[in-house]
Structure formats: C-alpha cells, structure tokens
Design an enzyme around this catalytic site. Structure first.
Site, PDB file in Angstrom:
ATOM      1  N   TYR A 154      56.790  70.729  35.012  1.00 40.28           N
ATOM      2  CA  TYR A 154      57.468  71.045  33.734  1.00 40.28           C
ATOM      3  C   TYR A 154      56.459  71.044  32.574  1.00 40.28           C
ATOM      4  CZ  TYR A 154      61.062  70.613  30.052  1.00 40.28           C
ATOM      5  OH  TYR A 154      61.858  70.795  28.945  1.00 40.28           O
ATOM      6  N   LYS A 158      55.416  74.169  30.185  1.00 38.64           N
ATOM      7  CA  LYS A 158      55.674  74.137  28.738  1.00 38.64           C
ATOM      8  C   LYS A 158      54.380  74.232  27.929  1.00 38.64           C
ATOM      9  CE  LYS A 158      60.154  73.920  28.974  1.00 38.64           C
ATOM     10  NZ  LYS A 158      60.973  75.030  28.461  1.00 38.64           N
TER      11      LYS A 158
END
Ligand code: NAP
Length: 246
Positions: A154, A158
């Site tokens: 993640y 990002k």
C-alpha cells in the site's frame, strides 16, 4: 463552482470517493460514479445526489484493467463531449508484514492503487490536452509519505502515486491541466473500520488534532483542487491528516 463540468470519481460507491462525488455534484458538476463491486451502493450514491438536485450516473469498471479503463473513459467522453475533472480515488489495502506478504497481495494493491491511476490518466489526458484544460486529483495517503509497517504494498503504491502526480503535472502543465495528490491520514470509512481497536487507538495518539478525519474533510480538499481557484497549483500533495505529517 463547477456548473457545466463533467467529473469522474473512481471508487465512488463508498467512503471518501462517495463524499467527493457528492461535493462535486453539489457544486454543479455532472459526476460519473465509478464502482467495481458495490453496484447497489453506487446507485444509492447516485440517488442521494439526484435527490439533492445534482446530476450523476454510475459506471462499473475495474480500474486495474487497462482495457476496461479505455472503454470507460471513452464512453464518458462520447456521452458528455468533454471531461474536466478526474479523481483517482479507488484504492484497496491488503496489509501484512513484508516477510509474509504474498506476491498476489503485492501485485493487486499496486494494480488497483497505482496502475489504476495510470490507466485512467492515460486516456483522460488525451481529451484534456485537446480541451487545453483539466483537473486530475490522485488519492495518495500518509502511508505513502511516511511509510507504515505492515503496508509495504500500500505504501509503495501511494508513494508511487505522488511520483506519477509530479510527472503528469510536468507533462500536462503547458496545456492548462493541473495534477495534484491528496494524502489523507486516518479517515472514518470502511477501510479504517476494519482496523483492530488497538491499532485505531495507537493511530489516534499520533494525530495532533486527536481524532480521525471525516470523508467530508477530504472531499473539501478535492473540491478546492478541482476548482478554478486552484488554477496555479500543480504537482503538489495536499495533506489532510490532522497534522500527522508536517
Ligand atoms: P473504502 O471505503 O474501502 O472504498 C473504496 C472504494 O474504492 C470503493 O468505492 C470501491 O468500490 C473502490 N474500489 C476498490 N477497488 C476498485 C477497483 N478495482 N476498481 C474501481 N473501484 C474500486 O475506501 P476509502 O477509505 O474511502 O478510501 C478511498 C481512497 O482513499 C483509497 O485510495 C484509499 O487508499 C485512500 N485513503 C484512505 C484513507 C482512510 O483513512 N480511509 C487514508 C488515506 C488514503 P467497490 O466497493 O464498488 O469495489
């Protein structure tokens, strides 16, 4: 105000995306609510917008799929004749410690969160270049800025979105298109509801404002970046995180 504008919000069936869709519609934009699995919730979001006097449609598309995104963006442009605002909000988590993370969990998070934004920008930017105007907003995260244990996939996706934002901002600036990112901290949605209570308490302790944010806080930032007033801001990351990163 956004009268006459067409906006796409990916992952707008729930959470932050839904709040952004409602905010842009309240300001006069026609909003295309994208979803992947939650058709009923997407239709509910559309109904809420229409009941409030706004205009919206729903469109299913897995943003990780390049071919689906091509058709999605082209269908919207065919129907509306222009595309003014693209909010790449769709995102997932598949948390786990790096040493135990499966290749599939790494790939799927990268495919939805990072490649998904590439896929839509790839096709939307062509239209925006022709128009010589446009607003692109990518939903990053505090995890992508500061890192977070248990979120290697993640956080990488990002952080990658911030790089994608800056590269796209440089490529598209000369044609009046701005590209910015928003990095929310902990916002009350299904995504954070799933966190264990202990993790929520530890997270709250790290937030100077002492509480989780609301989806409306992120929607307000997105509406600003989509507005005419933000015309001179590009390549930036706006932190909506109660002061976690400063
Ligand atoms: P959420 O409540 O879990 O909602 C996620 C949304 O993304 C849903 O509408 C979902 O649609 C959509 N989605 C997931 N996979 C998709 C795919 N392959 N194609 C299209 N849509 C897809 O999440 P959220 O908390 O609102 O988060 C929204 C964004 O903000 C994400 O990018 C997230 O990483 C980011 N963010 C959230 C927080 C937070 O604290 N909540 C913090 C920082 C950043 P379906 O249900 O229809 O599949």
């Amino acid at each position: 105000m956004l009268e006459g504008k067409t906006a796409i919000v990916t992952g707008a069936s729930r959470g932050i995306g839904r709040a952004i869709a409602k905010k842009l519609a309240a300001q006069g934009a026609f909003v295309v609510i994208n979803y992947n699995g939650s058709e009923e919730k997407a239709r509910q979001a559309q109904k809420e917008i229409q009941e409030a006097g706004g205009a919206a449609s729903v469109y299913p598309c897995d943003v990780a799929d390049y071919g689906q995104c091509e058709k999605f963006i082209q269908d919207v442009i065919k129907e509306h004749g222009h595309l003014d605002i693209l909010v790449n909000n769709a995102g997932i988590t598949r948390d786990g410690l790096l040493m135990k993370m499966s290749e599939e969990d790494f790939d799927r998070v990268m495919d939805v969160n990072l490649k998904g934004a590439f896929n839509t920008i790839r096709f939307a930017s062509r239209q925006m270049l022709k128009q010589r105007s446009g607003r692109i907003i990518n939903m990053s995260s505090v995890s992508g800025v500061a890192g977070n244990a248990g979120q290697a996939n993640y956080a990488a996706s990002k952080a990658g979105l911030i790089g994608l934002t800056k590269a796209a901002a440089r490529e598209l600036a000369s044609r009046g298109i701005t590209v910015n990112a928003i990095a929310p901290g902990f916002i009350e949605t299904d995504m954070t509801d799933a966190l264990p209570e202990k993790v929520k308490e530890a997270a709250t302790a790290q937030i100077p404002l002492g509480r989780f944010g609301k989806t409306e806080h992120v929607a307000a930032a997105a509406a600003f970046l989509a507005s005419e007033e933000a015309a001179y801001i590009t390549g930036q990351t706006l932190h909506v995180d109660g002061g976690m990163v400063m």
